[in-house]
Motif scaffolding. Structure first.
Motif: not given
Lengths: 125, 125
Positions: A36-38, A102, A104, A116-119, B72, B74, B83
């Motif tokens: 996921m990317l926010t 950030m 993950h 896995q995670n990108d914000i 999100q 995780s 965040f």
């Protein structure tokens, strides 16, 4: 363990922003189908959507400069959370934009890590 | 699922900063023995060290104002990454300080969440 986590975080950050600034389309290799990317509040999921979002950002070239990298083991899954602050220079813009981001990172079956995670958020004010 | 994750993130953020600004010593209840906090690059682990770090920050009172919350799921562990960006007002200071902070929330055996990872940075520049 502690040094390894910091080392993975730094190596990932170097790699990620090098690709972003020089070969943005290849960033897709860092994401998986559940990633996921926010980006500035806009949330997308999966390699295709994330890749499209990154490639359609309204600037062709940019240059990231990293100020801080903080990494921690994320949990019993072997993951790592990486928190980055820095600035972003766009072509034709005099002022740099400050940002925080950030990631993950989760171990992949190939012995590497994927995102896995990108914000991402620009820091205003 | 998506709305639930956003809801947990918002509820956690409200709770966390309310406690920080009004009853900082009780923040310790949100961490577990393996939790990690990196505060402006200084890393501590476990409830006791985290509690000591937070309680010994060089200001007694402060007031957080939240600008953005991005949450999100995780990974397959049921965790949530949150965040936050916002600003921080210290007593006697005219200007607010901008900050970014990330939390990795992990389900607890009591059916709630605890903070596995906490990384805080002031945004300079």
């Amino acid at each position: 363990m502690e040094e390894q986590v910091e080392g993975v975080g730094r190596a990932f950050v170097d790699h990620y922003y090098y690709l972003f600034d020089n070969d943005r389309s290849s960033l897709s290799s860092l994401y998986h189908s559940n990633s996921m990317l926010t980006f500035e509040g806009h949330k997308v999921q999966g390699v295709d959507e994330i890749s499209r979002k990154l490639n359609l950002l309204p600037f062709d070239q940019c240059q990231h400069a990293i100020s801080t990298i903080d990494s921690q083991p994320s949990s019993f899954t072997g993951g790592i959370v990486v928190f980055v602050s820095g600035s972003l220079k766009l072509p034709g813009e005099e002022h740099q934009l400050r940002f925080s981001q950030m990631f993950h990172l989760v171990p992949s079956s190939e012995g590497s890590f994927f995102v896995q995670n990108d914000i991402f958020r620009l820091n205003y004010g």
